[in-house]
Design a protein around this motif. Structure first.
Motif, PDB file in Angstrom:
ATOM      1  N   TYR A  54       8.291  14.326  -3.366  1.00 61.13           N
ATOM      2  CA  TYR A  54       8.611  12.991  -2.536  1.00 61.13           C
ATOM      3  C   TYR A  54      10.045  12.559  -2.937  1.00 61.13           C
ATOM      4  O   TYR A  54      10.782  12.510  -2.083  1.00 61.13           O
ATOM      5  N   ASP A 104      -0.014   6.760  -6.674  1.00 66.22           N
ATOM      6  CA  ASP A 104      -1.192   7.384  -7.017  1.00 66.22           C
ATOM      7  C   ASP A 104      -1.079   9.124  -6.610  1.00 66.22           C
ATOM      8  O   ASP A 104      -2.068   9.866  -6.965  1.00 66.22           O
ATOM      9  N   LEU A 105       0.093   9.329  -6.348  1.00 63.95           N
ATOM     10  CA  LEU A 105       0.380  10.926  -6.067  1.00 63.95           C
ATOM     11  C   LEU A 105       0.494  11.693  -7.628  1.00 63.95           C
ATOM     12  O   LEU A 105       0.633  10.922  -8.492  1.00 63.95           O
ATOM     13  N   SER A 133       0.767  -1.194   0.027  1.00 67.90           N
ATOM     14  CA  SER A 133      -0.018  -0.116   0.119  1.00 67.90           C
ATOM     15  C   SER A 133       1.031   1.261  -0.117  1.00 67.90           C
ATOM     16  O   SER A 133       0.478   2.349  -0.621  1.00 67.90           O
ATOM     17  N   VAL A 134       2.074   1.329   0.571  1.00 68.09           N
ATOM     18  CA  VAL A 134       3.101   2.362   0.475  1.00 68.09           C
ATOM     19  C   VAL A 134       3.235   2.717  -1.017  1.00 68.09           C
ATOM     20  O   VAL A 134       3.227   3.707  -1.351  1.00 68.09           O
ATOM     21  N   GLN A 172       4.949  13.398  -6.704  1.00 68.75           N
ATOM     22  CA  GLN A 172       6.029  12.434  -6.910  1.00 68.75           C
ATOM     23  C   GLN A 172       7.220  13.001  -6.845  1.00 68.75           C
ATOM     24  O   GLN A 172       8.432  12.471  -6.197  1.00 68.75           O
ATOM     25  N   ARG A 227       1.697   1.783  -3.788  1.00 65.32           N
ATOM     26  CA  ARG A 227       0.713   1.993  -4.334  1.00 65.32           C
ATOM     27  C   ARG A 227       0.164   3.760  -4.084  1.00 65.32           C
ATOM     28  O   ARG A 227      -0.205   4.463  -5.105  1.00 65.32           O
ATOM     29  N   ALA A 228       0.351   3.963  -2.838  1.00 67.93           N
ATOM     30  CA  ALA A 228       0.256   5.281  -2.545  1.00 67.93           C
ATOM     31  C   ALA A 228       0.955   6.445  -3.258  1.00 67.93           C
ATOM     32  O   ALA A 228       0.712   7.470  -3.639  1.00 67.93           O
ATOM     33  N   PHE A 229       2.302   5.940  -3.394  1.00 76.12           N
ATOM     34  CA  PHE A 229       3.183   6.737  -4.057  1.00 76.12           C
ATOM     35  C   PHE A 229       2.781   6.812  -5.738  1.00 76.12           C
ATOM     36  O   PHE A 229       2.847   8.157  -6.438  1.00 76.12           O
ATOM     37  N   LEU A 238       6.381   8.499   3.237  1.00 72.96           N
ATOM     38  CA  LEU A 238       5.278   9.373   2.458  1.00 72.96           C
ATOM     39  C   LEU A 238       4.731  10.474   3.387  1.00 72.96           C
ATOM     40  O   LEU A 238       4.416  11.362   3.059  1.00 72.96           O
ATOM     41  N   ALA A 239       4.263   9.870   4.469  1.00 74.41           N
ATOM     42  CA  ALA A 239       3.459  10.762   5.454  1.00 74.41           C
ATOM     43  C   ALA A 239       4.301  12.006   5.866  1.00 74.41           C
ATOM     44  O   ALA A 239       3.673  13.173   6.129  1.00 74.41           O
TER      45      ALA A 239
END
Ligand code: SF4
Length: 387
Positions: A337, A328-329, A321-322, A334, A324-326, A349-350
């Motif tokens: 980050y 999805d940015l 999920s980490v 991106q 996937r979250a990247f 990411l948080a």
């Protein structure tokens, strides 16, 4: 005597240039110099340096000398309840110049808790089995409290060691082996001149586990380049699914100028993945790990996702999920980050939600003109400084 062992005079305590990130606090004991293979096209570490075995007597002398200072330091700590700069100076006053390395190794080890020892350099299991047993026995005698003695080894070497010898190493205290698996794809292994096949990696990994030692396998995201990225992810996962190592550690590909791979890269024969493509490859790799209970770590400074960390199978969703979250940015986020991570502003990411850190990453992007179109080129230059 082994033909590559040169019996020269002892010239003091030695340490080699590298150890795994997880062995940062370990006492480093050098039994060989450099890498006996030294042909991997991506590897800069020992290029131009000749492999040699250190004489057993020199290794034992190293252990005696560092033991002398560890003992002195422990006595001070026991008497004073700690080690002040004055204490360090007092213990240091008695050392001869050739013992400086041993003294500093003892100090570093004491500061790190004295729990583990790492045997150097790149493939310590290549020495005669009886010599390795002697070294392990000496370490156990001098430092009976250590929880872990570990070493790098090549699969090619391990596959040729008798099971009885591996079991004897384990019985003598060697309890973890770090293998540079890099990939399970035979095509990538051949292209990179790793000197081993997927079948050889599987054989070696299983032998280590059967001997009762913990096994740490290093995987190199990006090593397949663009054309073999998918094969690299799928074959590496399949290889590890057949080994079930204790640890799977990610160490992202970087291409320093003085490697053979750089020549391929510069000539356009090797296409390097962008960070986004790398994220997609790692996601496919993690999704394809199946039926194993390994702990996955992403603890190398070059890695984009340090927070990919957990035990399979329970933590698989959290780890994927980490990524996937990247993915999805937005492209702009991106970039922020990527830059913030490589500048050490973000560990996860948080951290992008921290206004201060985010502002500093944005400032860096503005200052250096970093955009979604040039971010990977710019980061390549940054990464080379950490290899
Ligand atoms: S075996 Fe390891 S140290 Fe030796 S060349 Fe290959 S990657 Fe480098």
């Amino acid at each position: 005597m082994h033909p590559e062992t040169k019996q020269t005079d002892y010239r003091g305590f030695e340490q080699g240039p590298i150890r795994p990130p997880s062995e940062a606090n370990s006492l480093l004991i050098r039994v060989t110099r450099n890498c006996p293979w030294n042909r991997c096209r991506f590897c800069p570490v020992y290029k131009g340096r000749r492999f040699s075995l250190r004489p057993l007597s020199h290794v034992l002398e190293d252990i005696d000398r560092v033991h002398r200072y560890v003992t002195a330091i422990r006595q001070v700590v026991a008497g004073n309840g700690g080690l002040s700069p004055d204490d360090v100076r007092r213990v240091g006053e008695s050392i001869v110049p050739s013992d400086e390395g041993a003294f500093h190794a003892a100090l570093h080890w004491q500061a790190g808790g004295m729990q583990s020892i790492f045997i150097q350099d790149a493939n310590s299991l290549v020495i005669k089995p009886d010599d390795l047993k002697t070294v392990l026995s000496k370490l156990r005698t001098c430092f009976p409290w250590v929880a872990r003695i570990t070493s790098y080894a090549r699969s090619h070497t391990v596959a040729r060691i008798a099971d009885a010898d591996l079991q004897a190493f384990a019985a003598a205290g060697l309890n973890r082996i770090h293998i540079g698996l890099e990939t399970g794809s035979d095509e990538v292994l051949a292209r990179m001149k790793k000197g081993i096949t997927k079948a050889g990696h599987i054989k070696a990994g299983r032998k280590i586990k059967q001997a009762g030692m913990a096994l740490s396998e290093y995987v190199m995201p990006g090593l397949g380049g663009r054309d073999l990225s998918r094969a690299h992810a799928l074959e590496t996962a399949d290889c590890l699914n057949q080994i079930d190592p204790d640890f799977i550690r990610l160490r992202t590909l970087a291409i320093p100028n003085h490697t053979e791979l750089y020549e391929d890269f510069a000539a356009g024969r090797f296409e390097k993945l962008t960070d986004r493509e790398m994220a997609e490859e790692i996601l496919l790799f993690l999704e394809s790990l199946d039926g194993i209970t390994s702990t996955v770590k992403s603890d190398h400074i070059l890695n984009l996702f340090q927070e990919v960390d957990g035990r399979l199978p329970d933590d698989k969703d959290a780890m994927t999920s980490v990524i996937r979250a990247f993915l999805d940015l937005t492209p702009e986020d991106q970039v922020i980050y990527q830059v913030g991570r490589r500048l050490g502003l973000f560990a996860r990411l948080a951290d992008m939600t921290s206004p201060d850190r985010r502002a500093r990453a944005e400032q860096a992007c503005q200052l250096y003109g970093i955009t979604p179109d040039n971010v990977d080129r710019t980061i390549d230059e940054l990464m080379k400084r950490f290899i």
